[in-house]
Design a protein around this motif. Structure first.
Motif, PDB file in Angstrom:
ATOM      1  N   ARG A  15       0.828  -1.206   0.000  1.00  0.00           N
ATOM      2  CA  ARG A  15       0.000   0.000   0.000  1.00  0.00           C
ATOM      3  C   ARG A  15       0.862   1.255   0.000  1.00  0.00           C
ATOM      4  NH1 ARG A  15      -5.132  -1.340   4.028  1.00  0.00           N
ATOM      5  NH2 ARG A  15      -5.956  -3.091   2.806  1.00  0.00           N
ATOM      6  N   VAL A  16       1.938   1.232   0.770  1.00  0.00           N
ATOM      7  CA  VAL A  16       2.859   2.374   0.758  1.00  0.00           C
ATOM      8  C   VAL A  16       3.469   2.528  -0.628  1.00  0.00           C
ATOM      9  CG1 VAL A  16       5.044   3.235   1.684  1.00  0.00           C
ATOM     10  CG2 VAL A  16       3.330   2.276   3.219  1.00  0.00           C
ATOM     11  N   ALA A  17       3.828   1.428  -1.265  1.00  0.00           N
ATOM     12  CA  ALA A  17       4.396   1.494  -2.616  1.00  0.00           C
ATOM     13  C   ALA A  17       3.385   2.068  -3.600  1.00  0.00           C
ATOM     14  CB  ALA A  17       4.839   0.100  -3.064  1.00  0.00           C
ATOM     15  N   ALA A  18       2.115   1.666  -3.470  1.00  0.00           N
ATOM     16  CA  ALA A  18       1.094   2.195  -4.372  1.00  0.00           C
ATOM     17  C   ALA A  18       0.913   3.693  -4.173  1.00  0.00           C
ATOM     18  CB  ALA A  18      -0.234   1.464  -4.150  1.00  0.00           C
ATOM     19  N   VAL A  19       0.870   4.131  -2.898  1.00  0.00           N
ATOM     20  CA  VAL A  19       0.729   5.567  -2.629  1.00  0.00           C
ATOM     21  C   VAL A  19       1.946   6.330  -3.141  1.00  0.00           C
ATOM     22  CG1 VAL A  19       0.553   7.284  -0.791  1.00  0.00           C
ATOM     23  CG2 VAL A  19      -0.808   5.195  -0.674  1.00  0.00           C
ATOM     24  N   SER A  20       3.138   5.756  -2.957  1.00  0.00           N
ATOM     25  CA  SER A  20       4.355   6.412  -3.437  1.00  0.00           C
ATOM     26  C   SER A  20       4.353   6.520  -4.953  1.00  0.00           C
ATOM     27  CB  SER A  20       5.585   5.641  -2.959  1.00  0.00           C
ATOM     28  OG  SER A  20       5.615   5.563  -1.546  1.00  0.00           O
ATOM     29  N   ALA A  21       3.917   5.464  -5.628  1.00  0.00           N
ATOM     30  CA  ALA A  21       3.854   5.511  -7.096  1.00  0.00           C
ATOM     31  C   ALA A  21       2.882   6.585  -7.563  1.00  0.00           C
ATOM     32  CB  ALA A  21       3.442   4.139  -7.640  1.00  0.00           C
ATOM     33  N   LEU A 164      12.523  10.905 -14.230  1.00  0.00           N
ATOM     34  CA  LEU A 164      11.682  10.670 -13.050  1.00  0.00           C
ATOM     35  C   LEU A 164      11.405   9.188 -12.854  1.00  0.00           C
ATOM     36  CD1 LEU A 164       9.149  13.612 -13.451  1.00  0.00           C
ATOM     37  CD2 LEU A 164      10.958  13.401 -11.742  1.00  0.00           C
ATOM     38  N   MET A 165      11.201   8.469 -13.952  1.00  0.00           N
ATOM     39  CA  MET A 165      10.965   7.033 -13.839  1.00  0.00           C
ATOM     40  C   MET A 165      12.195   6.315 -13.298  1.00  0.00           C
ATOM     41  SD  MET A 165       8.809   6.357 -17.354  1.00  0.00           S
ATOM     42  CE  MET A 165       8.879   4.591 -17.138  1.00  0.00           C
ATOM     43  N   MET A 166      13.376   6.772 -13.684  1.00  0.00           N
ATOM     44  CA  MET A 166      14.603   6.181 -13.147  1.00  0.00           C
ATOM     45  C   MET A 166      14.711   6.431 -11.643  1.00  0.00           C
ATOM     46  SD  MET A 166      18.527   6.772 -14.430  1.00  0.00           S
ATOM     47  CE  MET A 166      18.022   6.287 -16.093  1.00  0.00           C
ATOM     48  N   VAL A 167      14.372   7.664 -11.244  1.00  0.00           N
ATOM     49  CA  VAL A 167      14.372   7.962  -9.803  1.00  0.00           C
ATOM     50  C   VAL A 167      13.362   7.085  -9.077  1.00  0.00           C
ATOM     51  CG1 VAL A 167      13.894   9.751  -8.100  1.00  0.00           C
ATOM     52  CG2 VAL A 167      15.182  10.313 -10.164  1.00  0.00           C
ATOM     53  N   LEU A 168      12.190   6.917  -9.694  1.00  0.00           N
ATOM     54  CA  LEU A 168      11.172   6.059  -9.083  1.00  0.00           C
ATOM     55  C   LEU A 168      11.648   4.621  -8.974  1.00  0.00           C
ATOM     56  CD1 LEU A 168       8.268   5.526  -8.098  1.00  0.00           C
ATOM     57  CD2 LEU A 168       7.593   5.271 -10.494  1.00  0.00           C
ATOM     58  N   ALA A 169      12.297   4.114 -10.019  1.00  0.00           N
ATOM     59  CA  ALA A 169      12.770   2.725 -10.016  1.00  0.00           C
ATOM     60  C   ALA A 169      13.813   2.490  -8.933  1.00  0.00           C
ATOM     61  CB  ALA A 169      13.339   2.368 -11.388  1.00  0.00           C
ATOM     62  N   ILE A 170      14.576   3.537  -8.596  1.00  0.00           N
ATOM     63  CA  ILE A 170      15.590   3.386  -7.555  1.00  0.00           C
ATOM     64  C   ILE A 170      15.007   3.638  -6.171  1.00  0.00           C
ATOM     65  CG2 ILE A 170      17.773   4.305  -6.677  1.00  0.00           C
ATOM     66  CD1 ILE A 170      18.542   4.943  -9.562  1.00  0.00           C
ATOM     67  N   ALA A 171      14.179   4.688  -6.073  1.00  0.00           N
ATOM     68  CA  ALA A 171      13.685   5.101  -4.748  1.00  0.00           C
ATOM     69  C   ALA A 171      12.591   4.189  -4.226  1.00  0.00           C
ATOM     70  CB  ALA A 171      13.183   6.540  -4.819  1.00  0.00           C
ATOM     71  N   LEU A 172      11.709   3.686  -5.130  1.00  0.00           N
ATOM     72  CA  LEU A 172      10.571   2.899  -4.654  1.00  0.00           C
ATOM     73  C   LEU A 172      10.990   1.579  -3.997  1.00  0.00           C
ATOM     74  CD1 LEU A 172       7.536   2.938  -4.445  1.00  0.00           C
ATOM     75  CD2 LEU A 172       7.382   1.827  -6.672  1.00  0.00           C
ATOM     76  N   PRO A 173      11.875   0.762  -4.602  1.00  0.00           N
ATOM     77  CA  PRO A 173      12.318  -0.456  -3.887  1.00  0.00           C
ATOM     78  C   PRO A 173      13.018  -0.141  -2.571  1.00  0.00           C
ATOM     79  CG  PRO A 173      12.876  -0.600  -6.217  1.00  0.00           C
ATOM     80  CD  PRO A 173      12.436   0.798  -5.975  1.00  0.00           C
ATOM     81  N   LEU A 174      13.827   0.927  -2.565  1.00  0.00           N
ATOM     82  CA  LEU A 174      14.490   1.295  -1.319  1.00  0.00           C
ATOM     83  C   LEU A 174      13.471   1.697  -0.255  1.00  0.00           C
ATOM     84  CD1 LEU A 174      17.113   1.836   0.219  1.00  0.00           C
ATOM     85  CD2 LEU A 174      17.142   4.126  -0.783  1.00  0.00           C
ATOM     86  N   LEU A 175      12.466   2.474  -0.668  1.00  0.00           N
ATOM     87  CA  LEU A 175      11.427   2.869   0.276  1.00  0.00           C
ATOM     88  C   LEU A 175      10.660   1.665   0.792  1.00  0.00           C
ATOM     89  CD1 LEU A 175       9.740   5.097   1.623  1.00  0.00           C
ATOM     90  CD2 LEU A 175       8.340   5.169  -0.451  1.00  0.00           C
TER      91      LEU A 175
END
Length: 470
Positions: A15-21, A164-175
């Motif tokens: 759920r946190v990942a979905a909200v972050s996305a 932005l997608m690259m930042v998301l791909a790196i930040a989302l798994p870490l988050l």
């Protein structure tokens, strides 16, 4: 399909990942909108400057002989503002383009996917131009027009979205990893709660939960501890009440046995004596009455035998005086005598049972008595095996000494007698009053097995005795 029993940490992390996305998508949309607004502001400003410049050119050229020579001249403006993809032009009043300057597309630009290009063009219309009128002496002589190549704008937007997608791909798994670790740490006390519940379910009512840092878990802890304490008190009161009821039941049985023995037994004895006296008189005065007298004596004898069996079941032998093993051997021998080999009862002992508590011996005798009755009269068994053993205390596993009772038979399935009267319920009550455990299993191909484990203080070891009666 979503598993409604998935791990809480995984569910919250997703759920946190979905909200972050969604947040990243909103940020990307904001940047795209701001970029488009910046481009619109810039080309509008360029168009305004170009229009004013052309108006000045018209004013300067009115002093020369050929006012139209050298007009329009956008070289200076184009040199200052031209960028890749930007186009600057003058459009005359009749619609013809008199002059145009366009910057080429950057070499490193890559064509975006067609789906993104179609989506971007449907939202922003990147090919829209900015036009400003060129006025000379109150009349419009043309327009200064500025626009940007749609392919260049779309490629730049795709480039920004890709970053932005690259930042998301790196930040989302870490988050997600950080959130999962934080949740795992915060929910670690739930293992203690689960362990406590399992101990309660296993009968350990001394289980208590330690204090927790979280207010919600502290509330659960307080309710759990209060429930465990209340349950322990209720079960202790229930066990005490059960012991009193069993004791009252046994006392009532002894009282009934005394009444039957003293009243009914004496009456039967008197009937037999009168039948013998009547037979003696009939033998002298009325020989025809001898058969009736013998019938009365025979019926009284049968009733006396039935009474003895009832008295034996109501008032068993003195287990405290004879001992548990001898009492059970006598019980099995009596059943074998009455059944004449069908069913066949067998008994085996392992251990010594001399210094047994009276309550344990008496209740075990009653349990065996009820189980044998059910197997012989209701289950239609042909073979009943009774095993009684003393298990010594195991220091390694912290298991104390206990008596283990097992009764197996090959009777019919679905014994209704085990569910009526005393049956299995009465056995459970007796075992519960002694703090033991009882289990009853029915085989797939017939037969049943009763298991009873009762904790006792470890008796003195006098060797191992084995006995069998058939």
């Amino acid at each position: 399909m979503w598993n409604h029993r998935s791990d809480l940490k995984v569910r919250l992390t997703l759920r946190v990942a979905a909200v972050s996305a969604l947040c990243f998508a909103a940020i990307s949309a904001y940047f795209l909108i701001e970029a488009d607004r910046t481009v619109r502001t810039r080309i509008n400003a360029i168009a305004e400057v170009a229009a004013r410049t052309l108006e000045l050119q018209q004013n300067k050229l009115q002093w020369v002989n050929n006012p139209r020579s050298g007009f329009p001249d956008l070289d200076n403006v184009a040199t200052a503002v031209i960028t890749p993809g930007l186009c600057l032009a003058f459009r005359a009043g009749d619609g013809d383009i008199r002059q145009r300057f366009c910057g080429g597309a950057p070499n490193e630009s890559r064509a975006p996917p067609q789906m993104f290009a179609a989506f971007y063009r449907s939202l922003f219309d990147p090919g829209r131009e900015a036009a400003r009128s060129v006025v000379y002496r109150g009349a419009t002589v043309g327009e200064a027009v500025v626009w940007v190549d749609p392919a260049v704008l779309t490629a730049e937007a795709w480039h920004e979205a890709g970053r932005l997608m690259m930042v998301l791909a790196i930040a989302l798994p870490l988050l997600c990893a950080l959130v999962y670790a934080a949740l795992a740490r915060a929910l670690r006390p739930t293992r203690l709660i689960q362990s406590g519940l399992e101990r309660i379910a296993g009968g350990d009512l001394t289980a208590r939960l330690p204090p927790f840092d979280l207010a919600e878990l502290s509330t659960i802890r307080n309710v759990f501890n209060h429930l465990a304490e209340s349950l322990g008190t209720a079960l202790a009161e229930r066990s005490e009440l059960t012991r009193r009821l069993i004791a009252l039941q046994d006392e009532e049985r002894r009282h009934l046995a005394r009444e039957l023995h003293d009243e009914f037994g004496q009456s039967l004895t008197a009937i037999r004596a009168l039948a013998a006296s009547a037979r003696h008189t009939a033998g002298q005065d009325c020989p025809a009455m001898l058969a009736e007298c013998d019938g009365i004596a025979r019926i009284a004898t049968d009733m006396m035998e039935t009474l003895r069996g009832a008295l034996f079941r109501l008032r068993p032998p003195d287990v405290e005086e004879l001992g548990l093993a001898a009492s059970l051997e006598g019980l099995v021998a009596g059943w074998n005598g009455r059944s004449r080999g069908r069913p066949c009862f067998e008994i085996a002992f392992c251990g010594t049972f001399k210094h047994m508590p009276v309550a344990v011996s008496a209740n075990l005798y009653r349990i065996v008595q009820e189980a044998l009755t059910n197997a012989a009269k209701h289950a239609g068994a042909t073979r009943v095996v009774l095993r009684l053993s003393m298990r010594e205390a195991d220091v390694a596993s912290s298991d104390g000494a206990a008596i283990e009772l097992g009764i197996e038979d090959d009777g019919r399935l679905g014994d209704p007698a085990m569910k009526s009267g005393m049956g299995l319920l009465g056995m459970r009550e007796r075992v519960a009053a002694l703090g033991g455990r009882l289990s009853f299993e029915v085989g797939q191909n017939g037969g049943s097995a009763l298991r009873v484990v009762i904790p006792v203080a470890p008796p003195q070891r006098h060797g191992v005795a084995l006995g069998r009666a058939a």
